[in-house]
Every structure is written in C-alpha cells, then in structure tokens.
Design an enzyme around this catalytic site. Sequence first.
Site, PDB file in Angstrom:
ATOM      1  N   LEU A 111       8.288 -37.376  16.817  1.00 36.77           N
ATOM      2  CA  LEU A 111       8.404 -38.740  17.514  1.00 36.77           C
ATOM      3  C   LEU A 111       7.476 -38.352  18.887  1.00 36.77           C
ATOM      4  CD1 LEU A 111      11.892 -39.961  17.610  1.00 36.77           C
ATOM      5  CD2 LEU A 111      10.127 -41.127  16.557  1.00 36.77           C
ATOM      6  N   ASP A 112       6.383 -39.302  19.116  1.00 31.07           N
ATOM      7  CA  ASP A 112       5.477 -38.852  20.147  1.00 31.07           C
ATOM      8  C   ASP A 112       6.216 -38.867  21.495  1.00 31.07           C
ATOM      9  OD1 ASP A 112       5.342 -41.601  20.978  1.00 31.07           O
ATOM     10  OD2 ASP A 112       3.781 -42.098  19.530  1.00 31.07           O
ATOM     11  N   LYS A 113       5.370 -38.733  22.470  1.00 33.93           N
ATOM     12  CA  LYS A 113       5.971 -38.514  23.816  1.00 33.93           C
ATOM     13  C   LYS A 113       6.521 -39.877  24.196  1.00 33.93           C
ATOM     14  CE  LYS A 113       4.528 -37.351  28.656  1.00 33.93           C
ATOM     15  NZ  LYS A 113       3.530 -37.134  29.517  1.00 33.93           N
ATOM     16  N   SER A 115       7.983 -42.196  22.604  1.00 31.20           N
ATOM     17  CA  SER A 115       8.640 -42.868  21.627  1.00 31.20           C
ATOM     18  C   SER A 115      10.144 -42.174  21.868  1.00 31.20           C
ATOM     19  CB  SER A 115       8.483 -42.733  20.216  1.00 31.20           C
ATOM     20  OG  SER A 115       7.026 -43.293  20.029  1.00 31.20           O
TER      21      SER A 115
END
Length: 242
Positions: A111-113, A115
């Site tokens: 999951l990106d930063k 999210s």
Amino acid sequence: MANPATPRHGLARALSKRGVCSRTQAAEWIRAGRVSVDGRIVRDPEFPTIAGRHRIALDGRSLDDAPERRVILLNKPRGLVTTARDERGRDTVYRCFDGAGLPWLAPVGRLDKASEGLLLFTNDPAWAARVTDPETGPDKRYHVQIDALPDDALLAALNAGIDDEGETLRAKTATILRTGERTAWLEIVLDEGRNRQIRRMLSVLGIDVLRLVRVAIGPLELGDLAKGVWRELNSDEIGSLA
C-alpha cells in the site's frame, strides 16, 4: 552434477526466499561471516546456490527445515511506507511491530504511503506469490473517498477501462457507497494490483483521491481492527486466501 535448468539464486536471495530475513539483512549477515554453505563460511551475498543441493546455515543452525508459516494482518496507518528500510528516512510499516518479537515477515503486496487499511505480512514467499498472482489471487476491495460527486458515466469508465499512457487500467467493479455535498465514497474491487492503480485511474478522469482504504482481500476483511494494530491469521484464514 546439477541440471542446467535448475535455478540458481544468490546466497542473500536464497535466505530471503526461505523467509528468514530481507535480502538486505541477509547480505549484512553474510558479510559479517554468520552464514555458511556446506559447512564453509561464505561472505559473498551473490554466491550461487541451488535449492536442495547446498546446505545453508545461519550462526551454525541449519536452514534446511522451513520455518512455521506466519501471516500477520496489519491495519496500516496513513503516512507509513511499505518497506523494511527507507533510504529517505521515512517511517515504515515495521514501526507497528516494534517490541513484538516477531520473526522476519515480508509484506504481501504493498500500500502506498498515503493509503491505509489491510496489509498482510508473511515469512512464506511461495504463499505470498499465490496471494498476489494477478491471474489466480483473490480480489482486493477498497473504499475510496473522492473530491467529486460520481455519476453512472464515471462508474462505467472505471469498469470499462481507462488508458493511462498506453496502459489500460480497469476495476472489476465500482459502486457508490455514499455521497455528501462535495465528496463521495466509492467501493472499488480490483482483480489485479498494478502500481497506484486506483489513483491513476481517477487522476486520468480529473478526480483526486482524498482517502484510500483497503478493506478486504478475498474473504478476509479488515473489520474493526484499530489503525496501527495487527493480529495473526489462523490456519483457516490463511487457507482461504491461497
């Protein structure tokens, strides 16, 4: 003599594939003289090894026996990066495990930063590969807050597929959860996991994502687990995913 088709892996990669540690950590241990191959200390992280042929040991302890599979579900908070070590010094998801005494566990996907939500970790790379396989892995379900009021055309576009610089991105399903005066929440299900896929699809349509929360992977739901809190999956939950 080994079959020429038998895959060879560098020693550091071989350790990481066994779920012992990350490849970076493995390289550090190897250079420190803690790892042996067939009884001989090897200090080269790229030393070629063949599964089933070479006996690898860490601090004299054989790694031939696979460790017990462990799978952790974390409710990832916003603002953490999904990596073991960040070259820019940002906080990582591993901060949530401080003091827990867990063995090395690698993220299952990312999951990106910005999210949030359901993020899995395991020491079983083969199981993780099955979960993240775009052809056979389980669907991923997200709740997404956007800075617009959606209509049928928006939902149809997400489902039909959107071109982003020559790459077609599509949702398996996209539905409206609820709307406010200026923002709304969508539920988007993906059957593949391309980099920043939801954000990219909506950006092409001129829509900004305000929040993005992964709430389920296959039948496994995030539930009411608090942000930054983790729990271990039981065998039934693990088996339901792959």
